[in-house]
Design a protein around this motif. Structure first.
Motif: not given
Length: 498
Positions: A443-470
């Motif tokens: 949860i913390s890393a998903a929001y931190a990625a959004e604040i950092r502005g990288v949530a739309d350019r994550l690695g494949r597995g990290a992106d799947e984890a991010y989307r699962t959280v969201r």
């Protein structure tokens, strides 16, 4: 809905077979080979009984009363008393899946051919499991020199005494047997002792725990990958050549899995990292999680030795026409593997806690304090640090060994035991808390990625984890209760790693 049946053959069962029987109601099928082993060992029991040879638990009483011979008239009556005499469990009842797993593990042990159980009793146990009849078994009372008390309560239920669960309803065991169309077990010489003289609860709980740990392990790596993205970590720590320079247990495999989860990430571009070296909780993930991977594999190997073997005392060696007393029920090697696993989980838990809290530090992560993106007049994730710290501390406490030998019992005859059920029970408590830690890192890393502005350019597995959280938790646009969010992600981890 049941899954593919589990067939008892000459090949031993795996831990996942027990989990399938316990959790997905796979049926148990007995092969002709297993049936032949059971009948051969029973023939040895009957010959020894007919010749009145001195055999522990067959023609003698149990424990310190081994010096008491049993008369021919008492052989069967004594076996019926065994279950009543050992039913000293208490505390909350075991969950259905644990009882099913325990029944399945005992069946697997009998199928190995060293028990000498009556075929009809073996078939009755299989029939009860397949019918979905589960005796009510208290969770406390075994010190791990065979799970005598839990197995005695299981036996009583199959004899028609005590309580049992059938069709989702708990009722007197005799009524449950009648509703299921089953007859009480017909106990003969040696049978009462043969059913209970095993570590079936410990092994059963271990099989279920391994399935839970594998899910938590996979999701913890996904959380690491997402945190690496949000932190803008240096992925040189995942370099395979560096890992090969000192290939400690599991670390190359963990680094490879993280590189896979980060496939396509901008972190692999020159200059993407914010530092040459990150804090150890980031930099040493392959080493710490590699040790955890190794510990999981060792615990699985130790558990599958128990599944494939006859730990019965005495053991029937049908091919030699012998019944031999021994100490194969001792679980020291098994529990040491599981104690190691509990400590490996504690090391990983410390890494999760440190990374999660560091994400909230402007000095370390370069992000707003507590990830309060809308200003320091918001709480952000500040309060989340409290349960992060609490879960890590509790895991560290639970990782302390409990398996050192307790005091001697049975008139000083039983002066060594492993505390196996308690070891597995505390690992289960660790895993529950570990899931919450992983959920909070996700949860913390998903929001931190959004604040950092990288949530739309994550690695494949990290992106799947991010989307699962969201899919389950919305971004923290305003202060709100976070406990439900953490519980939701933890429940997801417990159910699936897909």
């Amino acid at each position: 809905m049941t899954s593919t049946p589990v067939r008892l053959t000459a090949a031993p069962l795996r831990t996942q077979d027990i989990a399938a029987i316990a959790r997905r109601h796979s049926l148990v099928e007995v092969s002709p080979e297993a049936d032949a082993l059971i009948r051969a060992s029973r023939a040895v029991i009957e010959r020894h009984a007919a010749e009145n040879r001195p055999v522990y638990g067959l023609t003698t009483a149990l424990g310190a009363a081994v010096d008491t011979p049993l008369s021919g008239e008492d052989l069967i009556a004594y076996q019926r008393r065994v279950s009543f005499g050992h039913a000293v469990g208490f505390g909350e009842a075991l969950p259905r899946e644990a009882v099913r797993a325990m029944m399945a593990v005992r069946i697997a042990g009998m199928a190995a051919g060293g028990t000498g159980i009556s075929p009809a009793v073996f078939e009755g146990l299989v029939a009860a499991l397949n019918a979905g009849l589960h005796p009510v078994v208290p969770s406390l009372g075994s010190l791990g020199a065979a799970d005598l008390a839990p197995l005695a309560h299981m036996t009583l239920g199959l004899l028609g005494h005590g309580q049992a669960e059938y069709g989702g309803e708990t009722m007197p065991a005799a009524e449950a047997l009648e509703r299921a169309g089953l007859k009480p077990l017909d106990i003969h010489a040696k049978d009462g002792h043969a059913i209970i003289v095993a570590n079936s609860l410990s092994v059963a709980q271990a099989c279920l725990a391994l399935e839970d740990i594998e899910r938590a392990f996979e999701w913890s790596l996904r959380a690491v990958a997402l945190n690496l993205e949000a932190f803008r970590a240096n992925v040189s720590s995942l370099d395979d050549s560096a890992m090969a320079a000192r290939p400690a247990f599991g670390q190359r495999a963990v680094a490879a899995r993280l590189r896979e989860l980060l496939s396509g990430s901008t972190l692999f571009k020159e200059g993407a990292a914010r530092r040459i070296q990150d804090p150890l909780s980031y930099r040493c993930v392959p080493q710490v999680w590699g040790a955890l991977r190794h510990a999981i594999d060792e615990a699985r190997a130790a558990t599958e030795i128990e599944l494939a073997s006859s730990g019965d005392n005495p053991v029937v060696l049908a091919g030699e026409d012998r019944i031999v007393s021994h100490g194969n029920f001792d679980m020291t090697a098994f529990v040491l593997s599981w104690e190691r696993l509990s400590q490996a989980l504690a090391h990983a838990a410390a890494g999760i806690a440190n990374r999660t809290i560091k994400l909230m530090s402007p000095a370390v992560a370069g992000l707003p304090r507590f990830l309060a993106a809308n200003g320091q007049n918001r709480m952000g994730f500040a309060i989340l640090q409290k349960p992060v710290s609490a879960m890590e501390a509790e895991i560290r406490f639970l990782a302390s060994p409990i398996s050192l030998t307790p005091i001697a019992v049975s008139d000083w005859v039983e002066d060594q035991s492993s505390m196996a059920p308690a070891v597995i029970a505390k690992v289960n408590q660790i895993v529950e808390r570990f899931r919450y830690l992983v959920a909070m890192e996700l949860i913390s890393a998903a929001y931190a990625a959004e604040i950092r502005g990288v949530a739309d350019r994550l690695g494949r597995g990290a992106d799947e984890a991010y989307r699962t959280v969201r899919e389950r938790v919305a971004p923290l646009e305003e202060d709100r209760e976070l406990g439900c969010d953490v519980a939701s992600i933890a429940a997801m981890i417990a159910q699936s790693c897909s």
